[in-house]
Design an enzyme around this catalytic site. Structure first.
Site, mmCIF file in Angstrom:
data_model
loop_
_atom_site.group_PDB
_atom_site.id
_atom_site.type_symbol
_atom_site.label_atom_id
_atom_site.label_comp_id
_atom_site.label_asym_id
_atom_site.label_seq_id
_atom_site.Cartn_x
_atom_site.Cartn_y
_atom_site.Cartn_z
ATOM 1 N N ARG A 168 0.693 -1.271 0.181
ATOM 2 C CA ARG A 168 0.252 0.091 0.124
ATOM 3 C C ARG A 168 1.056 0.927 0.117
ATOM 4 N NH1 ARG A 168 -3.816 0.385 5.266
ATOM 5 N NH2 ARG A 168 -4.850 -1.489 3.894
ATOM 6 N N ARG A 199 -1.360 6.882 9.434
ATOM 7 C CA ARG A 199 -1.199 6.283 7.842
ATOM 8 C C ARG A 199 -1.553 7.815 7.366
ATOM 9 N NH1 ARG A 199 -3.717 1.222 7.808
ATOM 10 N NH2 ARG A 199 -2.797 -0.258 10.047
ATOM 11 N N LYS A 252 -3.096 1.624 15.077
ATOM 12 C CA LYS A 252 -3.148 2.921 14.078
ATOM 13 C C LYS A 252 -3.941 4.290 14.461
ATOM 14 C CE LYS A 252 -5.930 0.016 11.238
ATOM 15 N NZ LYS A 252 -7.000 -0.640 10.636
ATOM 16 N N LYS A 271 -5.116 8.199 11.859
ATOM 17 C CA LYS A 271 -5.490 8.434 10.280
ATOM 18 C C LYS A 271 -6.210 9.511 10.792
ATOM 19 C CE LYS A 271 -7.079 3.582 9.378
ATOM 20 N NZ LYS A 271 -7.834 3.170 8.903
ATOM 21 N N CYS A 294 -15.391 -2.849 0.351
ATOM 22 C CA CYS A 294 -13.993 -2.500 1.224
ATOM 23 C C CYS A 294 -13.889 -4.661 -0.333
ATOM 24 C CB CYS A 294 -14.241 -3.040 2.119
ATOM 25 S SG CYS A 294 -14.313 -5.119 2.440
ATOM 26 N N CYS A 299 -8.569 -10.693 1.483
ATOM 27 C CA CYS A 299 -8.250 -10.019 3.289
ATOM 28 C C CYS A 299 -8.770 -11.023 4.021
ATOM 29 C CB CYS A 299 -9.698 -9.101 3.229
ATOM 30 S SG CYS A 299 -9.301 -8.919 4.766
ATOM 31 N N CYS A 321 -16.086 -7.663 6.892
ATOM 32 C CA CYS A 321 -16.711 -7.899 8.108
ATOM 33 C C CYS A 321 -16.307 -6.529 8.790
ATOM 34 C CB CYS A 321 -14.782 -8.407 8.576
ATOM 35 S SG CYS A 321 -13.567 -7.206 9.406
ATOM 36 N N CYS A 352 -13.989 -0.942 6.713
ATOM 37 C CA CYS A 352 -12.500 -0.733 5.918
ATOM 38 C C CYS A 352 -13.276 0.632 4.477
ATOM 39 C CB CYS A 352 -11.741 -1.873 4.695
ATOM 40 S SG CYS A 352 -11.360 -2.359 6.081
HETATM 41 FE FE1 SRM Z 1 -8.861 -1.491 6.515
HETATM 42 C C1 SRM Z 1 -7.578 -4.112 8.279
HETATM 43 C C2 SRM Z 1 -8.553 -3.467 3.354
HETATM 44 C C3 SRM Z 1 -9.434 1.326 4.785
HETATM 45 C C4 SRM Z 1 -10.070 -0.611 8.947
HETATM 46 N N1 SRM Z 1 -7.891 -3.140 5.826
HETATM 47 C C5 SRM Z 1 -7.035 -3.833 7.072
HETATM 48 C C6 SRM Z 1 -6.820 -5.363 6.031
HETATM 49 C C7 SRM Z 1 -5.425 -4.459 6.036
HETATM 50 C C8 SRM Z 1 -6.669 -6.901 6.641
HETATM 51 C C9 SRM Z 1 -5.450 -6.861 7.553
HETATM 52 O O1 SRM Z 1 -5.764 -6.241 8.852
HETATM 53 O O2 SRM Z 1 -5.917 -8.226 7.536
HETATM 54 C C10 SRM Z 1 -7.545 -5.141 4.869
HETATM 55 C C11 SRM Z 1 -6.775 -4.993 3.902
HETATM 56 C C12 SRM Z 1 -7.168 -5.903 2.436
HETATM 57 C C13 SRM Z 1 -6.827 -6.075 1.496
HETATM 58 O O3 SRM Z 1 -6.897 -7.621 0.881
HETATM 59 O O4 SRM Z 1 -6.052 -5.799 0.555
HETATM 60 C C14 SRM Z 1 -7.897 -3.270 4.597
HETATM 61 N N2 SRM Z 1 -8.837 -0.630 4.679
HETATM 62 C C15 SRM Z 1 -8.742 -1.201 3.518
HETATM 63 C C16 SRM Z 1 -8.733 -1.327 2.597
HETATM 64 C C17 SRM Z 1 -7.730 -0.868 0.912
HETATM 65 C C18 SRM Z 1 -10.511 -1.184 1.956
HETATM 66 C C19 SRM Z 1 -10.175 -0.831 0.729
HETATM 67 O O5 SRM Z 1 -11.501 -1.511 -0.290
HETATM 68 O O6 SRM Z 1 -10.283 0.488 -0.022
HETATM 69 C C20 SRM Z 1 -8.942 -0.031 2.463
HETATM 70 C C21 SRM Z 1 -7.325 1.190 2.546
HETATM 71 C C22 SRM Z 1 -6.928 2.539 2.584
HETATM 72 C C23 SRM Z 1 -5.878 3.181 2.859
HETATM 73 O O7 SRM Z 1 -5.306 3.351 1.320
HETATM 74 O O8 SRM Z 1 -4.628 3.411 4.000
HETATM 75 C C24 SRM Z 1 -8.719 0.227 3.760
HETATM 76 N N3 SRM Z 1 -9.793 0.140 7.180
HETATM 77 C C25 SRM Z 1 -9.869 0.994 6.089
HETATM 78 C C26 SRM Z 1 -11.014 2.470 6.579
HETATM 79 C C27 SRM Z 1 -11.553 3.355 6.316
HETATM 80 C C28 SRM Z 1 -10.493 4.810 6.395
HETATM 81 O O9 SRM Z 1 -8.986 5.198 6.532
HETATM 82 O O10 SRM Z 1 -11.247 5.709 5.769
HETATM 83 C C29 SRM Z 1 -11.087 1.474 7.843
HETATM 84 C C30 SRM Z 1 -12.136 2.193 9.357
HETATM 85 C C31 SRM Z 1 -11.392 3.865 9.818
HETATM 86 C C32 SRM Z 1 -11.149 3.273 10.983
HETATM 87 O O11 SRM Z 1 -9.763 2.421 11.012
HETATM 88 O O12 SRM Z 1 -11.598 3.055 11.977
HETATM 89 C C33 SRM Z 1 -10.191 0.404 7.847
HETATM 90 N N4 SRM Z 1 -8.992 -1.758 8.563
HETATM 91 C C34 SRM Z 1 -9.929 -1.609 9.106
HETATM 92 C C35 SRM Z 1 -9.593 -2.583 10.687
HETATM 93 C C36 SRM Z 1 -10.049 -2.100 12.026
HETATM 94 C C37 SRM Z 1 -9.626 -1.091 12.542
HETATM 95 C C38 SRM Z 1 -9.980 -0.782 14.591
HETATM 96 O O13 SRM Z 1 -9.725 0.534 14.851
HETATM 97 O O14 SRM Z 1 -10.928 -1.779 14.502
HETATM 98 C C39 SRM Z 1 -8.994 -2.965 10.464
HETATM 99 C C40 SRM Z 1 -8.219 -4.377 11.209
HETATM 100 C C41 SRM Z 1 -7.306 -4.297 12.251
HETATM 101 O O15 SRM Z 1 -6.530 -3.495 12.206
HETATM 102 O O16 SRM Z 1 -6.875 -4.976 12.974
HETATM 103 C C42 SRM Z 1 -8.266 -2.765 9.331
HETATM 104 FE FE1 SF4 Z 2 -11.257 -7.404 4.938
HETATM 105 FE FE2 SF4 Z 2 -13.264 -6.201 6.778
HETATM 106 FE FE3 SF4 Z 2 -11.318 -4.550 6.189
HETATM 107 FE FE4 SF4 Z 2 -13.273 -5.169 4.375
HETATM 108 S S1 SF4 Z 2 -13.808 -4.585 5.839
HETATM 109 S S2 SF4 Z 2 -10.888 -5.051 3.446
HETATM 110 S S3 SF4 Z 2 -13.154 -8.002 5.041
HETATM 111 S S4 SF4 Z 2 -10.892 -5.613 7.336
#
Ligand code: SRM
Ligand code: SF4
Length: 570
Positions: free
Chosen positions: A82, A151, A214, A216, A440, A446, A485, A489
């Site tokens: 990323r 991030r 993390k 943001k 997502c 994922c 899930c 994201c």
């Molecule tokens: Fe996310 C984890 C994809 C934006 C909350 N996110 C993941 C992971 C890395 C899975 C993992 O931990 O193994 C996913 C990878 C999937 C893949 O195969 O590519 C993933 N997140 C994404 C992306 C690619 C979704 C998308 O379809 O665009 C986004 C990448 C953003 C970037 O460029 O940095 C993405 N993730 C977000 C957002 C939205 C935002 O930030 O605006 C959120 C919700 C906002 C927040 O963080 O509160 C988000 N991702 C999470 C979480 C839950 C964090 C938490 O506080 O509980 C996880 C799981 C974790 O961190 O343990 C996670």
């Molecule tokens: Fe993976 Fe859940 Fe984030 Fe979707 S919302 S990319 S299933 S961690």
């Protein structure tokens, strides 16, 4: 609870990731050894945590898991990379470089993310370093794109619509640079930088164990809340002068803290939260305020439980007044109250817009941000052709879409032709629901996905469109977001209709966010299949069609008629 017990987080055992970070010598760990291990396509367990700080995740193709297990093979490991790209801007040359890397080392797709970055999926271990080097040769890095650090900093897209947008984009770059870790581990491991001898470098902001989780940051220019600023740990709402000499000038920002969306099914102590707006600051205060918010979270965030470690929990537990007190004390001054602002929209605006300097910007809809070559949608090739002639830049939006920006007027027709030739404009003419929907990544890459999201989105939106037409609601605006899930994201908690993956084919249905990204939706039905979702929506759309007020949004309607109630918040 007494203030004394609140003074510092209670001494609970630290989570395992804390130990890994502590022992990592500035995020180096045994990554070099892991990368050189020829016996496996994986890296060591502890390194899977550390590599995130370098912008990469180890994954495996979940579609192949069962078959490989059957054949007694290790999972089909590969790496997602990323980028860090404040405000999401790249040059055509950088686009071409990333596209070539996706073809050569990835799965032939670039994924535009919900935080204005690129993801390359499917890079195998032996190619990881070359891919990182290729990215860096194009001046794109991935430092701190993941991990327990600040991030990618988001900024309202189309930042060249006005001088002010451009200024805000520059602030996103400055904040990103300012909050970047200082360790040279990234250069050392991926770019063959000089090897560190002795102790790890000082991390003046982060300290040796970085953040508990993390972090943001997003900057938004009202009235368009395209970055969903209330979902950010740290947010800035640009305040623009209205009268006299101040008209159109960036006066400063309202500061928001404590937004965040991730949650876990059935664990009510985890929850999405919209940020508090706590004060106003001038641009020259921005870096100091940013680092101070980050350092408060560094010092008070919960390091024992990663599900409770985001800034939103620190603030929810201790109270926003406590946070303000701590911030103002550390700053040595108080911030004045927030200034007036208003949001009118949440997602992107599509099509051509004219910039302040006469150049043009075309926002394209890229469903789920997936840029690849598929039958009828050769987007990867099409965008390479555009990059080859484009004289401006590309801008990724926070909603997985793409702006071909800064096009000189005389070039617009050439861009339009390529857009048409490669089917890139088709999605602009679909229903508003389809145009604004987010999903997502989820399966197959994922590791945390419980259900499909990106692959399910097109079919689900078809169902929604059919229901809207049946109920005489064709072409109404409506936000639909799907995640595999509850991690959130695609920011589903801020959608009027959200599906949150529960199990294959089953989702939690959440309803009732507003259309400007400031109100969370609530659980309406839990763990249901598509047939039940369709039945529920059909009935609600029918009532909405009969009883809605002029221009009333679906989310607002559901609250007005008491279909949704505050006790449904969970
Ligand atoms: Fe996310 C984890 C994809 C934006 C909350 N996110 C993941 C992971 C890395 C899975 C993992 O931990 O193994 C996913 C990878 C999937 C893949 O195969 O590519 C993933 N997140 C994404 C992306 C690619 C979704 C998308 O379809 O665009 C986004 C990448 C953003 C970037 O460029 O940095 C993405 N993730 C977000 C957002 C939205 C935002 O930030 O605006 C959120 C919700 C906002 C927040 O963080 O509160 C988000 N991702 C999470 C979480 C839950 C964090 C938490 O506080 O509980 C996880 C799981 C974790 O961190 O343990 C996670
Ligand atoms: Fe993976 Fe859940 Fe984030 Fe979707 S919302 S990319 S299933 S961690």
């Amino acid at each position: 609870m007494s203030t004394e017990t609140l003074d510092r987080p209670p001494a609970k055992p630290e989570s395992a990731v804390e130990t890994i970070k502590k022992a990592s010598r500035g995020l180096r760990g045994s990554l070099v050894e892991s990368l050189h291990d020829p016996l496996t396509g994986a890296i060591r367990e502890s390194d899977t945590q550390l590599i995130k700080f370098h912008g990469s995740y180890m994954q495996d193709d979940r579609d192949l898991r069962a078959e490989r297990e059957h054949q007694k093979l290790e999972p089909a490991y590969s790496f997602m990379i990323r980028t860090r790209l404040p405000g999401g801007v790249v040059t055509p040359q950088q686009w071409l470089a990333l596209s070539a890397l996706a073809r050569q080392y990835g799965i032939g797709s670039l994924r535009l993310t919900t935080r204005q970055a690129f993801q390359l999926h499917g890079v195998i271990k032996k190619d990881l370093k070359q891919t990182m080097q290729g990215m860096n040769a194009a001046l794109v890095d991935s430092i701190s794109a993941c991990g327990d650090v600040n991030r990618n900093v988001m900024a309202s897209a189309n930042p060249v619509e006005s001088k002010l947008h451009e200024e805000v984009h520059q602030w996103a770059i400055k904040v990103s640079e300012h909050l970047k870790p200082r360790t040279r581990a990234y250069h050392e491991i991926w770019l063959d930088g000089e090897k560190l001898v002795g102790p790890a470098e000082e991390e003046p902001l982060y300290g040796p164990v970085y953040l508990p989780r993390k972090f943001k940051t997003g900057i938004v220019v009202p009235p368009h809340n395209d970055v969903d600023v209330f979902s950010q740990d740290l947010g800035f709402i640009a305040i623009v002068g209205k009268d006299g000499e101040e008209a159109g000038k960036l006066l400063g920002f309202n500061l928001t803290v404590g937004g965040g969306l991730g949650a876990t099914h059935g664990e009510p102590q985890t929850f999405p939260r919209v940020a508090d707006v706590i004060g106003f600051l001038t641009p020259d205060q921005m870096l100091k305020v940013s680092e101070t918010v980050l350092m408060i979270q560094r010092d008070y965030g919960d390091r024992s439980d990663r599900k409770h470690a985001r800034l939103k929990y620190t603030i929810a537990d201790r109270g926003v007044e406590w946070f303000k007190g701590e911030l103002f004390q550390r700053l040595g001054y108080s911030l004045p109250p927030p200034r007036e602002y208003k949001f009118t929209t949440q997602g992107d605006r599509f099509g051509w817009t004219r910039g302040y300097d006469g150049r043009w910007h075309l926002t394209l809809r890229i469903e789920s941000g997936r840029v690849s070559d598929r039958p009828g949608a050769p987007f990867l090739t099409g965008l390479e052709k555009i990059a080859a002639i484009h004289q401006g830049d590309f801008r990724l939006t926070a909603n997985q879409n793409l702006i071909i920006a800064n096009v000189p007027p005389e070039e617009c027709m050439n861009i339009d032709k390529l857009v048409a030739d490669y089917g890139l404009g088709k999605a602009l003419f679909t229903s508003p629901v389809r145009r604004d929907a987010l999903a997502c990544v989820a399966l197959p890459t994922c590791a945390l996905a419980m259900a499909e999201a990106e692959r399910y989105l097109p079919g689900f939106v078809d169902r929604v469109d059919e229901l809207l037409i049946r109920n005489g609601l064709k072409d109404i605006p409506l936000t639909v977001r799907i995640t595999g899930c509850p991690n959130g994201c695609a920011r589903p908690y801020l959608a009027e209709i959200a599906l949150i993956g529960r199990a294959p084919g089953r989702y939690t249905l959440r309803l009732g966010a507003d259309a400007v990204g400031s109100r969370l939706n609530v659980i309406y039905r839990d763990n249901i299949d598509e047939a039940s979702i369709v039945a529920v929506l059909d009935e609600l759309f029918g009532r909405y069609a009969r009883a809605r007020k002029t221009d009333e949004r679906f989310g607002d309607f559901l609250w007005r008629v008491n279909e949704l109630k505050p006790e449904m918040r969970a």
